[in-house]
Enzyme design. Structure first.
Site, PDB file in Angstrom:
ATOM      1  N   ASP A  40     -10.975  -5.004   2.680  1.00 20.40           N
ATOM      2  CA  ASP A  40      -9.643  -5.041   2.065  1.00 20.40           C
ATOM      3  C   ASP A  40      -8.542  -4.575   3.015  1.00 20.40           C
ATOM      4  O   ASP A  40      -7.444  -4.241   2.573  1.00 20.40           O
ATOM      5  CB  ASP A  40      -9.616  -4.208   0.785  1.00 20.40           C
ATOM      6  N   HIS A  44      -9.130   1.090  -1.996  1.00 19.69           N
ATOM      7  CA  HIS A  44      -8.845   1.948  -0.837  1.00 19.69           C
ATOM      8  C   HIS A  44      -8.044   3.186  -1.256  1.00 19.69           C
ATOM      9  O   HIS A  44      -7.173   3.663  -0.527  1.00 19.69           O
ATOM     10  CB  HIS A  44      -8.062   1.150   0.207  1.00 19.69           C
ATOM     11  N   ARG A  83       2.362   2.713   3.849  1.00 17.33           N
ATOM     12  CA  ARG A  83       2.198   4.047   3.274  1.00 17.33           C
ATOM     13  C   ARG A  83       3.380   4.901   3.708  1.00 17.33           C
ATOM     14  O   ARG A  83       3.424   5.421   4.824  1.00 17.33           O
ATOM     15  CB  ARG A  83       0.874   4.660   3.737  1.00 17.33           C
ATOM     16  N   ARG A 110      -4.268   2.913  -1.252  1.00 21.90           N
ATOM     17  CA  ARG A 110      -3.572   3.016   0.033  1.00 21.90           C
ATOM     18  C   ARG A 110      -3.322   1.659   0.691  1.00 21.90           C
ATOM     19  O   ARG A 110      -2.723   1.614   1.766  1.00 21.90           O
ATOM     20  CB  ARG A 110      -4.402   3.894   0.988  1.00 21.90           C
ATOM     21  N   GLY A 128     -13.899  10.112  -2.629  1.00 26.88           N
ATOM     22  CA  GLY A 128     -13.336  10.320  -1.303  1.00 26.88           C
ATOM     23  C   GLY A 128     -12.430  11.522  -1.239  1.00 26.88           C
ATOM     24  O   GLY A 128     -12.783  12.563  -0.677  1.00 26.88           O
ATOM     25  N   TYR A 187     -15.316  -1.082   9.866  1.00 28.68           N
ATOM     26  CA  TYR A 187     -14.117  -1.906   9.965  1.00 28.68           C
ATOM     27  C   TYR A 187     -14.351  -2.879  11.118  1.00 28.68           C
ATOM     28  O   TYR A 187     -14.785  -2.465  12.201  1.00 28.68           O
ATOM     29  CB  TYR A 187     -12.884  -1.068  10.296  1.00 28.68           C
ATOM     30  N   SER A 190     -13.234  -1.339  -4.874  1.00 31.71           N
ATOM     31  CA  SER A 190     -12.376  -0.294  -4.329  1.00 31.71           C
ATOM     32  C   SER A 190     -11.015  -0.874  -3.970  1.00 31.71           C
ATOM     33  O   SER A 190     -10.929  -2.003  -3.476  1.00 31.71           O
ATOM     34  CB  SER A 190     -13.017   0.314  -3.071  1.00 31.71           C
TER      35      SER A 190
END
Length: 387
Positions: A175, A272, A182, A275, A329, A147, A270
């Protein structure tokens, strides 16, 4: 027949869903909120998995499938025993005291790759040291997921650490310029601040919309752009792969193949785990979008995917649609939460058995043979011409 015991023992876990069920009985409220959460309505988190179920198979019969099918795949430059890798995920320590060490041990002992998250609960340097010295390791490799921090130049420290410790690929997550909303995570934090008997705090007048200080929900660098990939490549060097993670559209997939002056070795589709942006494309939708609008991407670069994959059948479907490898994941977080390192090993064994069985029942002896001819995509409006 008596009902199976709750929770199931490891020997009776026959799927990653079984391991997830055991994990659910062991997770703390904090861990459960974090592992299960998704953006806003959870639509994308749930549809990630549902879309794999919308794809059917077209099996062929009377073919010799006695030999063990070839399942080896090149994952980000690594020759893996399976077309599967452990996707980057933060805070494995919420599920087990050894955290990411369970994942790295599983990867090394079963000869697959693990992508270590910037926010791992164990220092990446310690994960690599444990991986290299594990007496039971039979292969495997470790990648580092990056990140880009709020202060962009601080990425240089992370890249230098990854190079110094021998991580074999740099996977840049793109992303997350801001963190998705959330509700489960935010609700848990709000309630966790309260003590029994506390009164409801007075409601304060919010900032005017658009006048909030700083970048709302900003944890990373929101000005990180395509042009920044050049200095990241310079810091990382030319010897090892760079993969761009978080692509969801054909436009960005194509853009990643033509960044001026920068070699990108793969793209990683992806959302994520559902999320970040609710209603973002699923892995299936992203793969189909690229196949329809920019099919040349698959010839120009390696494509990897994650999102909702919990079965070997899902892995095979992704390969049929052009993916080179598949990241998992949550499935591995649940596995380590249920049984630590042994849970991770069991999960990889289950996936191997499911992929092998699926290939044999399709009449396929090598994953290189897989393509769209093995799929029924009518639920996505894609039909095949008459024979």
């Amino acid at each position: 027949m008596a009902s199976p015991p709750k929770p199931l023992p490891l020997s009776a876990c026959m799927s990653l869903d079984d391991l997830a069920e055991v994990a659910a009985s062991k997770l703390s409220p904090r861990a459960a909120a974090y592992y299960h959460s998704g953006a806003e309505t959870l639509f994308t988190r749930n549809r990630n998995r549902a879309d794999w179920a919308r794809i059917g198979f077209r099996p062929r019969v009377l073919l010799d499938v006695a030999a063990t099918p070839n399942m080896r795949a090149n994952i980000m430059g690594f020759d893996s025993s399976l077309p599967v890798f452990i996707a980057p995920a933060a805070s494995a320590g919420l599920g087990h005291p050894d955290g990411e060490l369970c994942l790295s041990r599983g990867a090394g002992r079963m000869d697959i790759a693990q992508c270590v998250c910037t926010y791992a609960s164990v220092a990446p340097k310690s994960i690599m040291a444990d991986f290299k010295t594990d007496a039971q390791r039979r292969g495997g490799t470790l990648f580092f997921q990056l990140y880009v921090p709020k202060v962009k130049k601080n990425a240089a420290k992370l890249i230098a650490m990854a190079k110094e410790n021998g991580f074999e690929a740099l996977v840049i997550t793109v992303d997350s310029p801001v963190i998705g909303k959330r509700d489960d995570d935010d609700r848990f934090r709000a309630l966790d601040k309260r003590k029994p008997g506390d009164d409801e705090p007075p409601f304060e007048l919010p900032d005017l919309p658009g006048k909030e200080p700083g970048t709302l929900r900003g944890s990373h660098n929101p000005s990180f752009t395509w042009s920044d990939l050049q200095w990241i490549r310079e810091l990382w060097g030319d010897e090892k792969p760079i993969i761009i993670k978080g692509i969801s559209t054909a436009e960005d997939a194509l853009e990643a193949t033509r960044v001026p002056g920068v070699r990108i070795d793969g793209i990683y589709l992806s959302n994520h785990g559902g999320r970040q942006l609710d209603y973002a494309p699923t892995a299936v939708q992203a793969l189909l979008d690229i196949r329809a609008r920019a099919p040349e991407v698959f010839a120009k670069t390696a494509v990897y995917v994650d999102g909702g994959i919990m079965r070997g059948t899902d892995v095979v479907k992704a390969l049929c649609l052009g993916a080179r490898g598949v990241g998992i994941g949550r499935g591995f977080l649940y596995s380590l939460s249920a049984f630590g390192t042994n849970g991770v090993l069991k999960a990889i064994k289950i996936l191997s058995e499911e992929i092998q069985t699926t290939l044999r029942l399709l009449g396929v002896s090598d994953i290189a043979e897989l393509d769209e001819r093995h799929l029924n995509l009518t639920e996505f409006g894609i039909t095949r011409p008459r024979l």
